[in-house]
Design a protein around this motif. Structure first.
Motif, short mmCIF file in Angstrom:
data_model
loop_
_atom_site.label_atom_id
_atom_site.label_comp_id
_atom_site.label_asym_id
_atom_site.label_seq_id
_atom_site.Cartn_x
_atom_site.Cartn_y
_atom_site.Cartn_z
N LEU A 187 -15.20 -10.17 9.77
CA LEU A 187 -14.83 -9.07 8.89
C LEU A 187 -13.32 -8.93 9.03
N THR A 188 -12.59 -9.28 7.98
CA THR A 188 -11.13 -9.34 8.05
C THR A 188 -10.50 -8.22 7.22
N SER A 189 -9.17 -8.15 7.31
CA SER A 189 -8.41 -7.17 6.51
C SER A 189 -8.91 -5.75 6.71
N HIS A 190 -9.34 -5.46 7.94
CA HIS A 190 -9.77 -4.13 8.34
C HIS A 190 -10.98 -3.63 7.57
N VAL A 191 -11.82 -4.57 7.12
CA VAL A 191 -13.05 -4.20 6.43
C VAL A 191 -13.91 -3.28 7.31
N ALA A 192 -13.90 -3.49 8.62
CA ALA A 192 -14.72 -2.67 9.51
C ALA A 192 -14.39 -1.19 9.38
N GLN A 193 -13.17 -0.86 9.00
CA GLN A 193 -12.78 0.55 8.90
C GLN A 193 -13.28 1.21 7.63
N PHE A 194 -13.75 0.42 6.66
CA PHE A 194 -14.30 1.00 5.44
C PHE A 194 -15.67 1.62 5.67
N PHE A 195 -16.30 1.30 6.79
CA PHE A 195 -17.57 1.93 7.14
C PHE A 195 -17.25 3.23 7.87
N VAL A 196 -17.02 4.27 7.10
CA VAL A 196 -16.51 5.53 7.66
C VAL A 196 -17.57 6.26 8.46
N ASP A 197 -18.77 6.31 7.91
CA ASP A 197 -19.86 7.03 8.56
C ASP A 197 -20.42 6.22 9.73
N ASP A 198 -20.67 6.86 10.84
CA ASP A 198 -21.16 6.15 12.02
C ASP A 198 -22.52 5.50 11.79
N ASP A 199 -23.38 6.15 11.02
CA ASP A 199 -24.69 5.57 10.74
C ASP A 199 -24.55 4.31 9.89
N GLU A 200 -23.64 4.34 8.92
CA GLU A 200 -23.41 3.16 8.08
C GLU A 200 -22.85 2.00 8.90
N TRP A 201 -21.94 2.31 9.81
CA TRP A 201 -21.37 1.29 10.69
C TRP A 201 -22.46 0.71 11.60
N ALA A 202 -23.33 1.57 12.12
CA ALA A 202 -24.42 1.10 12.98
C ALA A 202 -25.38 0.20 12.21
N ARG A 203 -25.71 0.57 10.96
CA ARG A 203 -26.59 -0.27 10.15
C ARG A 203 -25.96 -1.63 9.87
N THR A 204 -24.66 -1.63 9.62
CA THR A 204 -23.96 -2.88 9.36
C THR A 204 -23.98 -3.78 10.58
N LEU A 205 -23.72 -3.21 11.76
CA LEU A 205 -23.77 -4.00 12.99
C LEU A 205 -25.19 -4.52 13.24
N ASP A 206 -26.19 -3.72 12.95
CA ASP A 206 -27.57 -4.19 13.10
C ASP A 206 -27.85 -5.37 12.18
N ASP A 207 -27.35 -5.29 10.94
CA ASP A 207 -27.52 -6.40 10.01
C ASP A 207 -26.82 -7.65 10.50
N LEU A 208 -25.63 -7.49 11.05
CA LEU A 208 -24.88 -8.63 11.56
C LEU A 208 -25.58 -9.25 12.77
N GLN A 209 -26.11 -8.40 13.64
CA GLN A 209 -26.84 -8.91 14.81
C GLN A 209 -28.07 -9.69 14.35
N ARG A 210 -28.70 -9.21 13.29
CA ARG A 210 -29.91 -9.86 12.78
C ARG A 210 -29.60 -11.20 12.11
N THR A 211 -28.47 -11.30 11.44
CA THR A 211 -28.17 -12.52 10.68
C THR A 211 -27.53 -13.61 11.53
N LEU A 212 -27.01 -13.25 12.71
CA LEU A 212 -26.42 -14.23 13.61
C LEU A 212 -27.49 -14.87 14.49
N VAL A 213 -27.27 -16.13 14.85
CA VAL A 213 -28.17 -16.79 15.79
C VAL A 213 -27.92 -16.24 17.19
N PRO A 214 -28.85 -16.41 18.12
CA PRO A 214 -28.59 -15.99 19.51
C PRO A 214 -27.30 -16.62 20.04
N GLY A 215 -26.43 -15.79 20.57
CA GLY A 215 -25.14 -16.26 21.03
C GLY A 215 -24.10 -16.34 19.93
#
Length: 251
Positions: free
Chosen positions: A103-131
């Motif tokens: 996530l580049t160009s400070h895209v992570a900061q566009f997730f202003v709400d903590d719940d939205e940020w948490a859902r995004t991280l959950d999605d990223l954890q789900r789409t990445l392989v172990p490790g």
């Protein structure tokens, strides 16, 4: 207009002209290249500057963004046909499909709400392989970058490919609970004036670490600048490298 740089065709051209390859791109490419021939997700890929470069470097790259105008510009880039482009959000990501997510160009900061940020991280954890690795940038709130977003310090002239120029500046509209709202002003030579508004969330190192741990990530490093300086001694950034679970990173 909200997020006009990504959604308005004329402002997308301005964004591309202003945001050229820089040390941030070098940083992200170097980290991705640590995983040879990786399957890479670029979430919030915008107009695809880094996305197509990663594909040209031999990675299999998917660029995801909700802004159709930005994706249209990305597809037109040289080597744009080497990337899989998806209009949408992290909710569309398939399970266990990527070795590295950026996530580049400070895209992570566009997730202003903590719940939205948490859902995004959950999605990223789900789409990445172990490790699998997650790499992103966020401005360090201790640097107070928003104090330089004013009509004097932020005023600049942006040269366009057709030889024209755009006068631009930024002003802060409000600061509350770590969220900074602002307005970009763009004045074109033909007299058109456009405004683009947005809000960014400034999370501390501790807040980022806590949110990553809650989503099942292990933090490898957090740097303060594009040359991997310590926090507070670089470019006013928090450059996060993490991986899924407690396993060693993919290599």
């Amino acid at each position: 207009m909200r997020h006009g740089e990504f959604r308005h065709s004329r402002l997308v051209q301005v964004y591309d002209a202003e945001c050229v390859w820089g040390p941030d791109d070098d940083f992200f490419r170097a980290v991705v290249d640590e995983t040879p021939a990786a399957r890479v997700l670029d979430l919030g890929c915008g107009t695809g500057r880094l996305t197509v470069a990663l594909a040209a470097a031999g990675h299999t790259v998917t660029g995801v963004d909700p802004a159709a105008a930005s994706l249209a510009a990305a597809r037109r880039r040289p080597s744009g046909d080497r990337v899989t482009w998806i209009e949408g959000t992290s909710a569309l990501l398939p399970d266990r499909s990527f070795d590295v997510a950026v996530l580049t160009s400070h895209v992570a900061q566009f997730f202003v709400d903590d719940d939205e940020w948490a859902r995004t991280l959950d999605d990223l954890q789900r789409t990445l392989v172990p490790g699998g690795r997650l790499v992103f940038d966020a401005r360090d709130p201790a640097d107070r970058r928003w104090e330089r977003w004013n009509p004097v310090d932020s005023r600049r002239s942006i040269g366009l490919p057709d030889g024209g120029e755009v006068e631009a500046w930024t002003e802060v509209a409000g600061v509350r609970d770590g969220a900074v709202s602002f307005i970009h002003h763009y004045h074109f030579a033909d007299g058109e004036a456009l405004l683009s508004s947005a809000t960014l969330r400034f999370r501390s190192e501790a807040q980022l670490r806590d949110s990553l741990a809650a989503a099942g990530f292990t933090v490898e490093a957090i740097h303060g600048g594009w040359h991997r300086e310590p926090i507070g001694q670089g470019d006013g950034e928090l450059l996060v490298i993490a991986h899924v679970g407690g396993l060693a990173p993919v290599s």
